[in-house]
Design an enzyme around this catalytic site. Structure first.
Site, PDB file in Angstrom:
ATOM      1  N   ASN A 171       0.876  -1.173   0.000  1.00  0.00           N
ATOM      2  CA  ASN A 171       0.000   0.000   0.000  1.00  0.00           C
ATOM      3  C   ASN A 171       0.913   1.223   0.000  1.00  0.00           C
ATOM      4  O   ASN A 171       1.484   1.581   1.018  1.00  0.00           O
ATOM      5  CB  ASN A 171      -0.879  -0.047   1.259  1.00  0.00           C
ATOM      6  CG  ASN A 171      -1.821   1.140   1.343  1.00  0.00           C
ATOM      7  OD1 ASN A 171      -1.778   2.043   0.504  1.00  0.00           O
ATOM      8  ND2 ASN A 171      -2.662   1.152   2.356  1.00  0.00           N
ATOM      9  N   ARG A 188      -2.477  -2.056  -3.499  1.00  0.00           N
ATOM     10  CA  ARG A 188      -3.689  -1.269  -3.298  1.00  0.00           C
ATOM     11  C   ARG A 188      -3.648  -0.081  -4.257  1.00  0.00           C
ATOM     12  O   ARG A 188      -2.633   0.628  -4.342  1.00  0.00           O
ATOM     13  CB  ARG A 188      -3.742  -0.763  -1.862  1.00  0.00           C
ATOM     14  CG  ARG A 188      -4.911   0.130  -1.641  1.00  0.00           C
ATOM     15  CD  ARG A 188      -4.885   0.725  -0.265  1.00  0.00           C
ATOM     16  NE  ARG A 188      -6.048   1.569  -0.076  1.00  0.00           N
ATOM     17  CZ  ARG A 188      -6.047   2.698   0.625  1.00  0.00           C
ATOM     18  NH1 ARG A 188      -4.942   3.105   1.211  1.00  0.00           N
ATOM     19  NH2 ARG A 188      -7.136   3.396   0.759  1.00  0.00           N
ATOM     20  N   HIS A 241     -12.974   2.761   0.405  1.00  0.00           N
ATOM     21  CA  HIS A 241     -12.952   1.680   1.408  1.00  0.00           C
ATOM     22  C   HIS A 241     -13.608   0.414   0.866  1.00  0.00           C
ATOM     23  O   HIS A 241     -14.090  -0.426   1.636  1.00  0.00           O
ATOM     24  CB  HIS A 241     -13.720   2.075   2.698  1.00  0.00           C
ATOM     25  CG  HIS A 241     -13.071   3.144   3.520  1.00  0.00           C
ATOM     26  ND1 HIS A 241     -13.793   4.115   4.171  1.00  0.00           N
ATOM     27  CD2 HIS A 241     -11.770   3.381   3.819  1.00  0.00           C
ATOM     28  CE1 HIS A 241     -12.970   4.914   4.828  1.00  0.00           C
ATOM     29  NE2 HIS A 241     -11.732   4.483   4.619  1.00  0.00           N
ATOM     30  N   HIS A 287     -17.726   1.545   8.360  1.00  0.00           N
ATOM     31  CA  HIS A 287     -16.260   1.563   8.485  1.00  0.00           C
ATOM     32  C   HIS A 287     -15.918   2.883   9.175  1.00  0.00           C
ATOM     33  O   HIS A 287     -15.884   3.943   8.538  1.00  0.00           O
ATOM     34  CB  HIS A 287     -15.623   1.454   7.094  1.00  0.00           C
ATOM     35  CG  HIS A 287     -14.129   1.504   7.111  1.00  0.00           C
ATOM     36  ND1 HIS A 287     -13.331   0.443   6.787  1.00  0.00           N
ATOM     37  CD2 HIS A 287     -13.278   2.519   7.423  1.00  0.00           C
ATOM     38  CE1 HIS A 287     -12.058   0.784   6.905  1.00  0.00           C
ATOM     39  NE2 HIS A 287     -12.008   2.048   7.275  1.00  0.00           N
ATOM     40  N   ARG A 314     -11.835  15.414   8.242  1.00  0.00           N
ATOM     41  CA  ARG A 314     -12.599  15.791   7.034  1.00  0.00           C
ATOM     42  C   ARG A 314     -14.036  16.157   7.401  1.00  0.00           C
ATOM     43  O   ARG A 314     -14.643  15.510   8.254  1.00  0.00           O
ATOM     44  CB  ARG A 314     -12.625  14.629   6.035  1.00  0.00           C
ATOM     45  CG  ARG A 314     -11.300  14.395   5.370  1.00  0.00           C
ATOM     46  CD  ARG A 314     -11.346  13.183   4.454  1.00  0.00           C
ATOM     47  NE  ARG A 314     -10.265  12.280   4.768  1.00  0.00           N
ATOM     48  CZ  ARG A 314     -10.238  10.995   4.448  1.00  0.00           C
ATOM     49  NH1 ARG A 314     -11.240  10.450   3.785  1.00  0.00           N
ATOM     50  NH2 ARG A 314      -9.216  10.243   4.784  1.00  0.00           N
ATOM     51  N   GLY A 321     -14.916   1.778  15.035  1.00  0.00           N
ATOM     52  CA  GLY A 321     -16.006   0.794  14.973  1.00  0.00           C
ATOM     53  C   GLY A 321     -15.666  -0.490  15.712  1.00  0.00           C
ATOM     54  O   GLY A 321     -16.536  -1.132  16.310  1.00  0.00           O
ATOM     55  N   GLU A 366      -7.821  -5.336   5.377  1.00  0.00           N
ATOM     56  CA  GLU A 366      -7.713  -4.984   3.957  1.00  0.00           C
ATOM     57  C   GLU A 366      -6.551  -5.710   3.290  1.00  0.00           C
ATOM     58  O   GLU A 366      -6.642  -6.077   2.123  1.00  0.00           O
ATOM     59  CB  GLU A 366      -7.595  -3.465   3.812  1.00  0.00           C
ATOM     60  CG  GLU A 366      -8.919  -2.781   4.125  1.00  0.00           C
ATOM     61  CD  GLU A 366      -8.847  -1.277   4.217  1.00  0.00           C
ATOM     62  OE1 GLU A 366      -8.440  -0.775   5.277  1.00  0.00           O
ATOM     63  OE2 GLU A 366      -9.187  -0.606   3.237  1.00  0.00           O
TER      64      GLU A 366
END
Ligand code: AMP
Length: 398
Positions: A7, A90, A179, A207, A240, A333, A384
């Site tokens: 990644n 990724r 995601h 997520h 964000r 989460g 992931e």
């Protein structure tokens, strides 16, 4: 087969070497400060974690260091690079061109490059990582796994914005969602864990991490998701803003005497719970601690976050005409039972009930709703890297 998952960001690179026979992680780590000074954190499965300060002016040098560590006589986990059967990369944005993962070829890379405009911070970095890896391992098959691909099943009613259709035709301005690897992994695992066929299920995946998004998965397909053209849309996140009235951009530009880049910087880096809390933190642990000490802004930021999640879940229940399971994943989460409970309590009217004891546990797949709950609520740790390794294996052994 051993698969190296990469990644690659603009100045960092995360990696895991995964043995797909038993899905164990042989080694993992991170290169940081690429192009600045350079640091490699390397963690073999059965050995000491090591931090190596070493110059890495380019991504190629960073990957070379990773490969050297993996094959090192002492700390290495494989004898030679021949033991790496494939590399899974990724890739953030696949636009409308990729509805699934894809074997990396010259033609495929050209198509990824065409999506660079849609993710100017991420895609070029992903491509640099892929090219560097190809130079160092020219004969190893490689696969690109896209954050956007899972959401390509959305219908136009869900992905179109209410702007002139020509903007979509000319520039492909639409909702893409991100995601995707996580939403796909968690929704599949939710069905499997509950012993159901995903084709018969309506699942909402939350997520919730520093970046956060929600996805409505009907019959195994993404039908809607909260992030948009970019990962800025949707939930209130760490830094964000998520959804705002687009007119705020012009208003702020005038009031703060900033150009578009300046305002976008506020929305991406200075907003979310960090901005709302008066810059206390983007981390929910800090917000909870500050709220306990009486910081009202920190407490409110948490509530704004929760309220936005609740609204998205509610809208996806409406969009799918029901829900069988709600799954929580990612840093917040998976770890914050009080946030999960507060979110789910809004759906008490629908017969959702949280089991306090189950909800206090951590770190494993678990059902946190009571026996009587009308909707199953689960926590599924996302993975992931494993999802990328699985996709890569499937494509290279086809
Ligand atoms: P991620 O982006 O998935 O790595 O998630 C990172 C975020 O998860 C952090 O910024 C925290 O807000 C949250 N988080 C991680 N661990 C915990 C925890 N133990 N309790 C509450 N929040 C947590």
């Amino acid at each position: 087969m051993n698969i190296l998952v990469i990644n690659c960001g603009s100045s960092s690179l995360k990696f895991q070497l995964i043995n797909t026979e038993d899905e164990s992680v042989l080694a993992k780590g991170l290169c940081e400060r690429i192009g600045i000074d350079g640091r490699l954190v390397y963690q073999p499965a059965n050995g000491e974690k090591e931090t190596i300060d070493s110059a890495m002016p380019t991504h190629k040098q960073a990957i070379q260091l990773v490969l050297d560590s993996l094959t090192d006589e002492k700390k290495g986990v494989i004898k030679s690079l021949d033991e790496v059967g494939a590399v899974g990369h990724r890739v953030v944005h696949g636009g409308e061109k990729f509805a699934a993962s894809s074997v990396i070829t010259e033609e495929m890379l050209k198509t990824v490059e065409e999506c660079n405009d849609l993710a100017p911070l991420h895609n070029p970095a992903n491509l640099i990582g892929i090219n560097a890896c190809k130079e160092l391992m020219p004969n190893t098959p490689m696969v690109g796994v896209f954050d956007t691909a899972f959401h390509q099943t959305m219908e136009d009613t869900a992905f179109l914005y209410g702007i002139p259709y020509s903007m979509y035709e000319k520039y492909k301005v639409r909702k893409y969602g991100f995601h995707g690897t996580s939403h796909s992994f968690v929704s599949k695992r939710t069905a499997e864990f509950l012993g159901k066929d995903i084709k018969d299920m309506k699942i909402i995946v939350c997520h919730l991490g520093n970046g956060a998004s929600i996805c409505a998965v009907n019959g195994g397909k993404s039908v809607d998701t909260s992030m948009g053209l970019t990962p800025l849309e949707g939930l209130v996140m760490g830094t964000r803003s998520g959804d705002i009235d687009p007119a705020v951009i012009e208003f702020l530009a005038k009031k703060e005497n900033k150009d578009i880049t300046g305002v976008m910087n506020i929305l991406n880096k200075e907003s979310g719970v960090y901005g709302l809390s008066g810059e206390v933190s983007s981390d929910f642990r800090d917000l909870e601690a500050a709220a306990k000490d009486g910081n009202e802004k920190a407490a409110r930021a948490r509530q704004v976050f929760i309220y936005r999640v609740v609204k998205y879940i509610g809208s996806y229940i409406a969009a799918m005409n029901g829900v069988d399971a709600i799954a929580f994943t990612a840093g917040l989460g998976e770890n914050d039972g009080s946030v999960r409970k507060e979110i789910c309590d809004h759906f008490g009217y629908m017969g959702i009930e949280i089991d306090a004891e189950a909800n206090s546990k951590r770190g494993e797949d678990m059902v946190i709703s009571t026996e009587n709950s009308k909707v199953k609520v689960v926590v599924i740790p996302t993975n992931e890297e494993l999802a990328i390794a699985r996709e890569t294996l499937e494509l290279v052994t086809k």
